[in-house]
Design a protein around this motif. Structure first.
Motif, PDB file in Angstrom:
ATOM      1  N   TYR A 460       0.807  -1.218   0.000  1.00 41.48           N
ATOM      2  CA  TYR A 460       0.000   0.000   0.000  1.00 41.48           C
ATOM      3  C   TYR A 460       0.841   1.269   0.000  1.00 41.48           C
ATOM      4  CZ  TYR A 460      -3.708  -3.337   0.824  1.00 41.48           C
ATOM      5  OH  TYR A 460      -4.576  -4.400   0.696  1.00 41.48           O
ATOM      6  N   ASN A 461       2.103   1.151  -0.369  1.00 37.36           N
ATOM      7  CA  ASN A 461       2.959   2.311  -0.617  1.00 37.36           C
ATOM      8  C   ASN A 461       3.783   2.024  -1.866  1.00 37.36           C
ATOM      9  OD1 ASN A 461       2.800   4.406   1.744  1.00 37.36           O
ATOM     10  ND2 ASN A 461       2.786   2.398   2.729  1.00 37.36           N
ATOM     11  N   ARG A 462       3.130   2.138  -2.995  1.00 33.26           N
ATOM     12  CA  ARG A 462       3.761   1.951  -4.296  1.00 33.26           C
ATOM     13  C   ARG A 462       3.557   3.216  -5.116  1.00 33.26           C
ATOM     14  NH1 ARG A 462       2.904  -3.798  -6.842  1.00 33.26           N
ATOM     15  NH2 ARG A 462       2.488  -2.434  -8.629  1.00 33.26           N
ATOM     16  N   PRO A 463       4.569   3.609  -5.913  1.00 33.88           N
ATOM     17  CA  PRO A 463       4.400   4.817  -6.734  1.00 33.88           C
ATOM     18  C   PRO A 463       3.199   4.751  -7.667  1.00 33.88           C
ATOM     19  CG  PRO A 463       6.714   4.189  -6.632  1.00 33.88           C
ATOM     20  CD  PRO A 463       5.944   3.078  -5.975  1.00 33.88           C
ATOM     21  N   ASP A 464       2.799   3.528  -8.087  1.00 35.27           N
ATOM     22  CA  ASP A 464       1.661   3.428  -8.995  1.00 35.27           C
ATOM     23  C   ASP A 464       0.319   3.299  -8.269  1.00 35.27           C
ATOM     24  OD1 ASP A 464       1.791   0.878  -7.985  1.00 35.27           O
ATOM     25  OD2 ASP A 464       2.145  -0.115  -9.915  1.00 35.27           O
ATOM     26  N   ASN A 465       0.357   3.242  -6.943  1.00 32.15           N
ATOM     27  CA  ASN A 465      -0.877   3.099  -6.146  1.00 32.15           C
ATOM     28  C   ASN A 465      -1.764   1.967  -6.661  1.00 32.15           C
ATOM     29  OD1 ASN A 465      -0.359   5.257  -4.354  1.00 32.15           O
ATOM     30  ND2 ASN A 465      -1.125   6.739  -5.847  1.00 32.15           N
ATOM     31  N   ALA A 466      -1.144   0.873  -7.068  1.00 29.33           N
ATOM     32  CA  ALA A 466      -1.885  -0.221  -7.704  1.00 29.33           C
ATOM     33  C   ALA A 466      -2.965  -0.799  -6.798  1.00 29.33           C
ATOM     34  CB  ALA A 466      -0.911  -1.316  -8.139  1.00 29.33           C
ATOM     35  N   TYR A 467      -2.713  -0.807  -5.488  1.00 29.23           N
ATOM     36  CA  TYR A 467      -3.678  -1.389  -4.544  1.00 29.23           C
ATOM     37  C   TYR A 467      -4.254  -0.349  -3.592  1.00 29.23           C
ATOM     38  CZ  TYR A 467      -1.305  -5.564  -6.221  1.00 29.23           C
ATOM     39  OH  TYR A 467      -0.765  -6.543  -7.028  1.00 29.23           O
ATOM     40  N   GLY A 468      -3.928   0.921  -3.801  1.00 30.00           N
ATOM     41  CA  GLY A 468      -4.356   1.959  -2.876  1.00 30.00           C
ATOM     42  C   GLY A 468      -3.197   2.425  -2.023  1.00 30.00           C
ATOM     43  N   ARG A 469      -3.495   3.247  -1.060  1.00 32.71           N
ATOM     44  CA  ARG A 469      -2.435   3.902  -0.287  1.00 32.71           C
ATOM     45  C   ARG A 469      -2.799   3.957   1.193  1.00 32.71           C
ATOM     46  NH1 ARG A 469       1.091   8.536  -1.037  1.00 32.71           N
ATOM     47  NH2 ARG A 469       2.502   8.442   0.754  1.00 32.71           N
ATOM     48  N   ILE A 470      -1.809   3.684   2.040  1.00 38.10           N
ATOM     49  CA  ILE A 470      -1.900   3.919   3.486  1.00 38.10           C
ATOM     50  C   ILE A 470      -0.870   4.986   3.841  1.00 38.10           C
ATOM     51  CG2 ILE A 470      -1.493   2.954   5.789  1.00 38.10           C
ATOM     52  CD1 ILE A 470      -2.529   0.272   4.738  1.00 38.10           C
ATOM     53  N   HIS A 471      -1.322   6.055   4.481  1.00 38.23           N
ATOM     54  CA  HIS A 471      -0.424   7.153   4.845  1.00 38.23           C
ATOM     55  C   HIS A 471       0.007   7.091   6.306  1.00 38.23           C
ATOM     56  CE1 HIS A 471      -3.052   8.571   1.542  1.00 38.23           C
ATOM     57  NE2 HIS A 471      -1.985   9.220   1.109  1.00 38.23           N
ATOM     58  N   LYS A 472      -0.881   6.616   7.168  1.00 33.64           N
ATOM     59  CA  LYS A 472      -0.612   6.613   8.605  1.00 33.64           C
ATOM     60  C   LYS A 472      -0.996   5.260   9.179  1.00 33.64           C
ATOM     61  CE  LYS A 472      -1.604  11.569   8.866  1.00 33.64           C
ATOM     62  NZ  LYS A 472      -0.224  12.043   9.014  1.00 33.64           N
ATOM     63  N   TRP A 473      -0.388   4.938  10.316  1.00 34.06           N
ATOM     64  CA  TRP A 473      -0.577   3.635  10.939  1.00 34.06           C
ATOM     65  C   TRP A 473      -0.953   3.846  12.402  1.00 34.06           C
ATOM     66  CZ3 TRP A 473       0.408  -0.468   7.521  1.00 34.06           C
ATOM     67  CH2 TRP A 473       1.033  -0.102   6.323  1.00 34.06           C
ATOM     68  N   ILE A 474      -2.209   3.584  12.720  1.00 37.59           N
ATOM     69  CA  ILE A 474      -2.667   3.684  14.111  1.00 37.59           C
ATOM     70  C   ILE A 474      -2.387   2.340  14.768  1.00 37.59           C
ATOM     71  CG2 ILE A 474      -4.643   4.022  15.636  1.00 37.59           C
ATOM     72  CD1 ILE A 474      -5.839   5.846  13.490  1.00 37.59           C
ATOM     73  N   MET A 475      -1.521   2.359  15.769  1.00 38.96           N
ATOM     74  CA  MET A 475      -1.015   1.118  16.329  1.00 38.96           C
ATOM     75  C   MET A 475      -1.934   0.598  17.428  1.00 38.96           C
ATOM     76  SD  MET A 475       1.268   0.824  14.232  1.00 38.96           S
ATOM     77  CE  MET A 475       1.805  -0.774  14.798  1.00 38.96           C
ATOM     78  N   HIS A 476      -2.684  -0.435  17.038  1.00 41.35           N
ATOM     79  CA  HIS A 476      -3.579  -1.150  17.948  1.00 41.35           C
ATOM     80  C   HIS A 476      -4.722  -0.228  18.381  1.00 41.35           C
ATOM     81  CE1 HIS A 476      -0.076  -3.448  17.331  1.00 41.35           C
ATOM     82  NE2 HIS A 476       0.616  -2.972  18.335  1.00 41.35           N
ATOM     83  N   ASN A 477      -5.329  -0.495  19.503  1.00 41.32           N
ATOM     84  CA  ASN A 477      -6.525   0.263  19.849  1.00 41.32           C
ATOM     85  C   ASN A 477      -6.578   0.578  21.334  1.00 41.32           C
ATOM     86  OD1 ASN A 477      -9.130   1.405  19.059  1.00 41.32           O
ATOM     87  ND2 ASN A 477      -9.996  -0.207  20.348  1.00 41.32           N
ATOM     88  N   GLU A 478      -6.765   1.855  21.640  1.00 42.00           N
ATOM     89  CA  GLU A 478      -7.007   2.343  23.006  1.00 42.00           C
ATOM     90  C   GLU A 478      -6.105   1.669  24.031  1.00 42.00           C
ATOM     91  OE1 GLU A 478     -11.242   2.206  23.706  1.00 42.00           O
ATOM     92  OE2 GLU A 478     -11.534   3.999  22.485  1.00 42.00           O
ATOM     93  N   VAL A 479      -4.825   1.960  23.926  1.00 46.27           N
ATOM     94  CA  VAL A 479      -3.857   1.253  24.761  1.00 46.27           C
ATOM     95  C   VAL A 479      -3.947   1.640  26.231  1.00 46.27           C
ATOM     96  CG1 VAL A 479      -2.256   0.771  22.892  1.00 46.27           C
ATOM     97  CG2 VAL A 479      -2.056   2.939  24.144  1.00 46.27           C
ATOM     98  N   ASP A 480      -4.556   2.774  26.535  1.00 45.30           N
ATOM     99  CA  ASP A 480      -4.775   3.076  27.949  1.00 45.30           C
ATOM    100  C   ASP A 480      -5.869   2.187  28.527  1.00 45.30           C
ATOM    101  OD1 ASP A 480      -6.344   4.582  26.148  1.00 45.30           O
ATOM    102  OD2 ASP A 480      -6.959   5.977  27.709  1.00 45.30           O
ATOM    103  N   ALA A 481      -6.665   1.569  27.679  1.00 46.99           N
ATOM    104  CA  ALA A 481      -7.616   0.521  28.078  1.00 46.99           C
ATOM    105  C   ALA A 481      -7.091  -0.816  27.575  1.00 46.99           C
ATOM    106  CB  ALA A 481      -9.001   0.807  27.524  1.00 46.99           C
ATOM    107  N   GLY A 482      -5.813  -1.045  27.839  1.00 51.59           N
ATOM    108  CA  GLY A 482      -5.125  -2.178  27.250  1.00 51.59           C
ATOM    109  C   GLY A 482      -5.650  -3.534  27.668  1.00 51.59           C
ATOM    110  N   LEU A 483      -6.200  -3.646  28.863  1.00 53.04           N
ATOM    111  CA  LEU A 483      -6.739  -4.944  29.278  1.00 53.04           C
ATOM    112  C   LEU A 483      -7.789  -5.428  28.294  1.00 53.04           C
ATOM    113  CD1 LEU A 483      -7.154  -4.592  33.142  1.00 53.04           C
ATOM    114  CD2 LEU A 483      -5.536  -6.051  31.916  1.00 53.04           C
TER     115      LEU A 483
END
Length: 725
Positions: A460-483
């Motif tokens: 998802y990071n190719r100059p031709d955008n053949a499959y689309g694009r991802i610009h940012k990566w949100i790592m996991h979910n609500e880590v302050d509620a990690g349990l």
């Protein structure tokens, strides 16, 4: 919180505030024994002098219950919040009776058994237990809880328990002989071992704190990665023998007293170039993932003499343009459906998309998969699963929409390949977790996790955008509620956070090879100084900044979820725990000024210069029903939030959640559209949809005008506040 939201967020009582029990020794039921007795039903044995807990049948909520025998009950759950209370105990619990035990059988597994310790029913007096596995025969369930019983002072005459049987209706449970007993010899040993583990982790927690506070004489100033080499620059000070040592992702730096990978230093100022790829434990290891530290050796002992340093500069493989936000308006949890024209109709310029890597990843060539080699090993990814992601991202890239992928790791039981589950589920994972922290304790686990990220970043990071694009990566979910959302058990905050940062660093360094503008983001609830479970978002963000200063800063951002204090209640301006002080308990739509203030402060900037990205990546206001009044209140809640965030320069974007009302979210209607199966107007646009459409356009004030009276203001300027130091 992702599209699959945890039940305690949404039930009417909003049982979300879980006790900060980092100091408690046991998660309810983390140590337990289950024995299944197949075949003939065993007789109920009534022990003399034992007080068996009896259910108060009148207290049943969303379940039906009947008493079969003296201490035996049959239960059928009928809703998403089934619970029942016991009668009060008649005599004082014996101090040695610290094991809650009962027999049960169940038609389905119950993954989230929760027990409250009455008479005060509160999240702070509750614990989650392990799952009750499906069984047609009777099993024995035991939970060791001496510290908890002492903490809650539970066991006086009149005290009672409340059992919450998961989140699913249609489950049939038999339960009998509920009582407290003494620990047996095996349980005593387990208790002592667990106590020793807690002490070890408390020691590691102190070591991380001391590490961050230390001022070492030596320093590594830069780590550079080129296509085939890694170059480390630094200097050491003092007398003695010094070495440059490599710390791999599976290593815990502050407990290391010997280093396998070291290079003696003979010049106080050094610049050392090494091969980028080396063979380690049968893997072709990429030193891109390593950090480096200066170590002083004396005899047979070694101690670190600098802070470790991660990669600073990564030579990109290709050139990619940055994603540019055209407005602050976005959608959360995007997926392909019949309403995708909303991207244009609403003026959407950013989205988030959930990517549970374990839902598509295999260690073997399963049917219809794509092979990807990383670290000398082959991994396989489902084409069918990828087709859904590709379709969404090819559409968004065609519209120049900025995309953030939410990277999730399922617990082992839900992974499509059990071997991937074994590799990636954190070894300290406990059953209350919906998702797990990735396992970064083994080289195998690190390689598997890095392979998934490398595959996604390369696709998802190719100059031709053949499959689309991802610009940012949100790592996991609500880590302050990690349990609940990124589980690795109950850990001291520094241990948990340092693991999370390793996950973020792995994604950062891998994705930056393919996109020099790639950015990782940390995910947090509306907690600020009040912990939602074990940690608060402010303490974690502050520690993240400290680690970044000490170990080489990297361009991480914040993905915040400032839901109203009560998720059912759209009138967020009434949130009592959202104040305008820098130490407000919560940050909701009411007091967005607080997090805006934090993100703009110089000491919290990337390299003290660049403001970190702040997305409100998951949030929404609720319509309690589809009545006109409830729909107007929901829209008023959005209008209030938009008027604030549109003026706050520290907030870059908002991604509304949910896009469309979802039946699985326990009665909440936080979407811009109605339920797709609504009887009167399936998927119909709600008033909040039209408010969202108008936001940021010349029609904004006209459409927002009716909502002032609901909020109770004359002018929008009345909702803005200064921050109190």
């Amino acid at each position: 919180m992702t599209n699959k939201r945890n039940y305690e967020t949404f039930i009417p009582a909003f049982r979300r505030r879980i006790l900060d029990i980092a100091v408690l020794i046991f998660l309810f039921g983390i140590l337990y024994a289950c024995q299944e007795e197949e075949g003939t039903k065993p007789p109920i044995v009534i022990k003399s002098n034992t007080e068996y807990l009896k259910f108060n049948l009148a207290s049943a909520n969303q379940l039906t219950i009947s008493q079969d025998e003296k201490n035996s009950y049959s239960i059928s759950t009928t809703g998403g919040d089934p619970y029942i209370m016991t009668q009060g105990i008649s005599r004082m619990r014996h101090p040695d009776s610290v094991v809650l035990s009962f027999e049960y059988k169940s038609s389905k597994s119950i993954e989230r058994l929760q027990v409250f310790f009455g008479p005060d029913i509160a999240e702070s007096r509750s614990l989650f237990g392990p799952s009750l596995t499906a069984s047609s025969g009777w099993k024995v369930y035991s939970a060791i809880m001496p510290k908890e019983l002492d903490k809650f002072s539970w066991g006086k005459p009149g005290d009672f328990l409340r059992f919450d049987f998961g989140t699913e209706s249609g489950v049939n449970v038999g339960i009998r002989n509920i009582y407290f007993r003494k620990m047996n010899a095996q349980e005593i040993r387990a208790f002592e071992e667990e106590e020793a583990r807690i002490k070890r982790e408390e020691s590691i927690q102190r070591a991380w704190t001391e590490y961050l506070e230390a001022n070492y004489a030596s320093k590594i100033s830069e780590v550079r990665i080129d296509p085939e080499a890694v170059t480390i620059t630094g200097e050491y000070a003092g007398d003695g023998a010094f070495s440059l040592c490599e710390v791999m992702p599976a290593d815990t730096l502050v407990v290391m007293n010997s280093f396998k990978h070291k290079i003696p230093l003979d010049n106080r100022s050094f610049r050392i170039t090494l091969p980028r790829f080396v063979t380690r434990n049968g893997l072709n290891y990429d030193r891109l993932l390593s950090r480096w530290v200066i170590v002083k050796e004396s005899g047979n002992t070694a101690s670190i003499d600098s802070h470790a340093r991660y990669t600073d500069i990564i030579a990109p493989r290709q050139s990619m343009p940055p994603g540019v936000l055209k407005s602050k308006k976005g959608l959360g949890g995007f997926f392909m459906n019949s309403f995708v024209n909303d991207l244009d109709l609403l003026g959407i310029t950013s989205i988030t998309i959930n990517i549970p890597i374990t839902a598509m990843m295999y260690t073997y060539p399963a049917a219809n998969t794509i092979v990807h080699e990383y670290g000398g090993k082959k991994y396989y990814f489902s084409k069918n699963y990828l087709n859904g992601i590709d379709s969404a991202l090819k559409l968004t890239v065609s519209k120049d929409i900025v995309v953030a992928a939410i990277i999730l790791v399922q617990k082992a039981a839900e992974c499509v390949d059990p071997e991937i589950g074994r590799l990636l589920q954190h070894p300290s994972y406990t059953p209350e977790g919906i998702y797990t922290m990735p396992n970064l304790t083994t080289d195998e686990g690190v390689n598997c996790y890095a392979a998934a990220l490398d595959f996604l970043a390369s696709r998802y990071n190719r100059p031709d955008n053949a499959y689309g694009r991802i610009h940012k990566w949100i790592m996991h979910n609500e880590v302050d509620a990690g349990l609940t959302w990124t589980n690795m058990g109950r850990k001291p905050m520094m241990i948990y956070l340092e693991t999370y940062l390793r996950s973020m660093r792995i994604c950062h360094t891998i994705s930056r090879q393919y996109d020099p503008h790639s950015e990782v983001m940390g995910s947090f609830t509306h907690s600020w100084t009040e912990p939602v479970e074990l940690y608060s978002s402010k303490e974690m963000l502050t520690a993240m900044q400290q680690f970044s200063i000490r170990e080489g800063d990297f361009q991480w951002g914040v993905a915040y979820h400032p839901y109203p204090q009560d998720l059912n209640e759209p009138k967020t301006w009434n949130d009592t725990k959202a104040t305008f002080g820098i130490n407000s308990p919560l940050v909701t739509f009411k007091n967005l000024e607080v997090i805006d203030h934090w993100i703009r402060k110089t000491e919290n900037r990337y390299l003290s210069t660049h403001k970190r990205t702040l997305w409100l990546s998951e949030n929404g206001t609720n319509s309690r029903s589809y009545s006109n009044d409830d729909l107007r209140e929901q829209a008023a809640g959005f209008a209030y939030a938009w008027k604030k965030l549109s003026l706050l320069e520290g907030i870059d974007a908002i991604q509304w959640h949910n896009w469309i009302d979802n039946r699985t979210e326990f009665g909440l209607r936080i979407g811009l559209r109605r339920f797709p199966d609504d009887e009167t107007e399936p998927g119909g646009a709600k008033p909040v949809w039209y408010a969202y459409q108008a936001a940021g356009t010349e029609r904004e004030d006209e459409v927002f005008e009716p909502y002032k009276s609901i909020i109770g203001i004359q002018q929008w300027s009345e909702i803005m506040h200064n921050i109190i130091p």
